[in-house]
Design an enzyme around this catalytic site. Structure first.
Site, short mmCIF file in Angstrom:
data_model
loop_
_atom_site.label_atom_id
_atom_site.label_comp_id
_atom_site.label_asym_id
_atom_site.label_seq_id
_atom_site.Cartn_x
_atom_site.Cartn_y
_atom_site.Cartn_z
N HIS A 1 0.82 -1.22 0.00
CA HIS A 1 0.00 0.00 0.00
C HIS A 1 0.84 1.26 0.00
CE1 HIS A 1 -3.36 -2.59 1.87
NE2 HIS A 1 -3.15 -2.82 0.61
N CYS B 1 -6.50 -0.21 -20.90
CA CYS B 1 -6.05 0.46 -19.67
C CYS B 1 -4.95 -0.31 -18.92
CB CYS B 1 -7.24 0.71 -18.75
SG CYS B 1 -8.09 -0.79 -18.24
C1 PEP Z 1 -5.41 -5.03 -16.32
O1 PEP Z 1 -5.52 -6.20 -15.93
O2 PEP Z 1 -4.83 -4.71 -17.37
C2 PEP Z 1 -5.95 -3.93 -15.50
C3 PEP Z 1 -5.92 -2.70 -15.94
O3 PEP Z 1 -6.43 -4.23 -14.26
P1 PEP Z 1 -5.49 -4.45 -12.98
O4 PEP Z 1 -4.12 -4.04 -13.36
O5 PEP Z 1 -6.11 -3.64 -11.90
O6 PEP Z 1 -5.64 -5.93 -12.77
#
Ligand code: PEP
Ligand code: MG
Length: 754
Positions: free
Chosen positions: A367, A681
């Site tokens: 964290h 993303c």
């Molecule tokens: C991903 O898996 O690409 C994503 C954006 O989610 P996280 O990194 O939170 O698993």
């Protein structure tokens, strides 16, 4: 200390103190100590190894050959004694010779002994030596006996720091004092910084371990605990008054620990065994650390770090060392040096003066790393021996990009740092100049660059970077920094603050992605999962525990109140899961209108595409969703069956491999044909070359960390998209492991700023 009855430990501690305060030089007293300890532990051998100029030297022994004293030396990490020093953890073996790290030292005559128990001798958190007992039989040392040895080692440490250091120069040191050093660790947040070392826990050295009066010590401990509780309550009050919600949540966990009965009982027990109050706190802290290093669960480890912080605060109350470092004492360019720390501790500092954070422990998912990232503070973790070699006030250069720390840097390191810093500053100025310009390629194609966020501290980056909106809001972070489940009204307030700060810019909220290794303490865990990333997490958990998801959706709908709202679900593997999640959402929408509450002005519902199976159900999925967001981090981990958190695999598969690019291209083309907006993303979106390839294959919207917006925008503005599209036409059929080199070459040939 099982055999000696309840007063046994106290008698031993007194005896040890008598020896230490007795006549003769330090060597004579140590010779006496090993005899007393061996008798008390019913062992044939007792030896003291002390660190002297960086190596462990046999200083005294009962049972081994006396001629080996001051002759036998071991490096830290060498043999069992070296391993105990390196790991700073006790070790008990009924057959020492069969241990892989056993290193025979014939000059000591130890071949007759089979079992071995050793504990580190710690002073102010540093290993200064190792205390060992050995037996001829294959003895199984009991946990009580190991604890007794740890207590004895604490008393011994008192002597090492005192009389012995005066008599024997170099004892208790690793011999690097004053020299430049380079330590390599794990880059947890990038960036470059130079500053003055501030020890997060100024070393508190317990000067007296053995109590003169047990009742007095118990009373001192009680007073300090009461002071600690008042301090935590005060911090909590201050946090409630303050706008940012994170520290408040974290401090509620602290309050819970400050009243933890188990912790109190263990410290009182240590006082009853004859230790002073501060020695008792230290004693329980050492035990906690040992437990911590054995816990795999990231969440529980974090909680134990909170306890570590509270122990330190308690110790400061007992040693009249004040409650905490006051801001007046903090240099303007501070590099905080810690074994590890919780997020609340970082937020406790005046963060404007913190230039970097370096940790002996730490992991990318801890964290404190998440909070530091939001605050744009470079962080390096897993720096072995950090606390041994760095002293308060040392000059430090932190290279967060490469995970390197330069301690007391020499002229060459400083010169390289200066050059790198200038380069970075020049780049930062260029990015800042682009802030208000849209990301449009040379041929006029508009690319939407959004931010990935998860903490309130991330929101100011919207203005700072000029991002178009928030493409991924990871809601779980808010749940993870709390001790209890946030209520609907707490969540509503939080989401509403996010929307307030985003203003006109769109925000895509992702529902809880917890479970697996992101477990919440207030959620019952059923099995030990072998593969948590592929386990009971995200939407799987939400569909099995629908109340959690419904509460969250209720809060989101309420928070939107007349504003647009976008929600997406994580880890959807097949259409039926999306349908089930959407049905829960629809029930909440109905409920809201039944209650006559004002809902969002518009509602868009989409899904993450991060499990490969969903890519083969697009024709059934696309008519049902308002948008898709490709989560390349998980998508690639599952596509290549390659753990995204395993550093050994980090370079094995590339997101720019033909197969990775092909799957993303196919998804994007399907979405385009169905006129469903699609974005990406994962981390790849934030790397300029990767982002270029993603745009080349058809993406027009990507979402990334704040630090990437500038570099990616610069790349976009220098890109001739038709030329890239032509270059990429047949690239997918390539048999290469990766297209990274080819794409980099393209960028260089076409002056694309990557
Ligand atoms: C991903 O898996 O690409 C994503 C954006 O989610 P996280 O990194 O939170 O698993
Ligand atoms: Mg994911």
């Amino acid at each position: 200390m099982n055999a000696a009855g309840p007063s046994g430990p106290r008698i031993l501690l007194r005896r040890l103190r008598e020896v230490m305060a007795g006549p003769g030089d330090a060597q004579a007293r140590m010779d006496q100590l090993v005899t007393v300890i061996a008798a008390n532990m019913v062992a044939e051998v007792c030896s003291i190894y002390l660190l002297r100029d960086g190596v462990l030297e046999l200083f005294a022994t009962e049972g081994l050959k006396r001629s080996a004293v001051h002759q036998t030396v071991l490096r830290v990490g060498e043999g069992l004694v070296g391993q105990i020093a390196q790991l700073a953890k006790p070790m008990a073996l009924s057959e020492a010779r069969s241990h892989p790290n056993f290193a025979a030292r014939p000059e000591t005559g130890e071949e007759d002994y089979h079992s071995l128990m050793g504990v580190p001798v710690l002073r102010g958190g540093r290993v200064v030596g190792v205390l060992v007992v050995q037996n001829k039989t294959n003895r199984d040392y009991l946990s009580d006996e190991i604890e007794a040895m740890q207590t004895i080692a604490m008393v011994l440490a008192e002597m090492v720091g005192g009389a012995l250091q005066e008599e024997v120069p170099g004892v208790g040191t690793i011999g690097s004092d004053g020299l430049p050093m380079r330590l390599a660790g794990l880059a947890l947040n990038d960036g470059l910084a130079r500053g003055v070392a501030v020890l997060h826990e100024p070393r508190i050295v317990v000067e007296q371990h053995v109590a003169d009066d047990v009742d007095d010590e118990a009373a001192r401990l009680n007073t300090a605990i009461a002071e600690l509780r008042t301090q935590v309550d005060g911090m909590l009050q201050a946090a409630i008054a303050e706008p940012s919600g994170e520290s408040r949540d974290i401090l509620e966990t602290y309050r819970m620990f400050a009243h933890d009965k188990g912790w109190m009982a263990r410290m009182h027990e240590a006082v009853q065994s004859g230790l002073t109050a501060e020695a008792a706190v230290e004693r329980v802290q050492v035990e906690n650390r040992a437990r911590m290093s054995e816990i795999g669960d990231a969440y529980l480890r974090e909680r134990l770090h909170d306890l570590e912080d509270l122990s330190n605060r308690l110790m400061r109350h007992l040693t009249n060392n004040g409650g905490q470092l006051s801001d007046g004492d903090l240099p303007d360019q501070a590099v905080v040096v810690a074994w590890n720390m919780g997020p609340a501790e970082l937020l406790d500092y005046d963060v404007n003066r913190i230039k970097a954070l370096v940790l002996e422990e730490g992991s990318p998912t801890s964290h404190v790393a998440i909070v530091a990232r939001a605050l744009q503070i470079p962080v390096i973790g897993r720096l072995d021996q950090l606390l041994e070699v760095v002293d308060s006030g040392d000059d430090l250069v932190v290279d967060g990009d490469n995970g390197q720390l330069f301690v007391r840097p020499g002229a060459d390191a400083l010169e390289a740092f200066g050059a790198n810093l200038e380069l970075r500053q020049a780049k930062a100025a260029q990015y800042a100049a682009l802030r208000d310009q849209p990301a449009v390629s040379k041929d006029g194609t508009r690319i939407h660059l959004n931010l990935n966020a998860g903490l309130l501290a991330d929101l100011p980056h919207l203005d700072e970077t000029g991002a178009d909106g928030i493409g991924l809001y990871r809601t779980e972070l808010h749940f993870m920094v709390r001790a209890t489940l946030p209520t609907v009204s707490m969540q509503t307030e939080f989401y509403s603050r996010v929307l307030d700060q985003a203003g006109d810019r769109p925000v895509v909220f992702r529902t809880l992605d917890v479970g697996g290794d992101k477990m919440l303490p207030y959620l019952t865990r059923y099995d030990d999962e072998q593969n948590p990333a592929m386990g009971w997490r995200a939407i799987r958990l939400s569909l099995d525990r629908p109340v959690l998801l419904r509460m969250q959706i209720r809060a989101l709908l309420k928070a939107a109140e007349g504003r647009p709202l976008a929600i997406m679900f994580p880890m959807i593997a097949e259409v039926s899961e999306f349908v089930a999640a959407r049905a829960l959402l629809d029930r909440e929408v109905e409920r809201q209108s039944r209650m006559g509450e004002e809902g969002p002005s518009s509602l868009r519902v989409g899904t993450m595409l991060e499990v490969p199976s969903l890519a083969w159900q697009l024709s059934a999925l696309l008519p049902l969703v308002d948008f898709i967001s490709i989560g390349s981090n998980d998508l690639m981990q599952f596509l290549f069956a390659s753990d995204r958190g395993n550093p050994r695999l980090a370079n094995r598969y590339d997101e720019l491999s033909p197969s990775a690019l092909s799957i993303v291209r196919d998804i994007v083309q399907n979405c385009a044909a169905a006129a469903v907006p699609v974005s990406l993303c994962g981390e790849a979106a934030g790397r300029p070359v990767d982002a270029m390839a993603l745009i080349g294959l058809g993406l027009r919207s990507i979402s990334m960390g704040a630090a990437s917006i500038g570099p990616v925008k610069m790349m976009v503005k220098s890109l001739d998209l038709p030329a890239l599209q032509e270059f990429m036409t047949n690239i997918y059929e390539s048999p290469e492991h990766s297209l990274r080199d080819a794409l980099t070459q393209f960028a260089e040939n076409h002056d694309v700023a990557i």
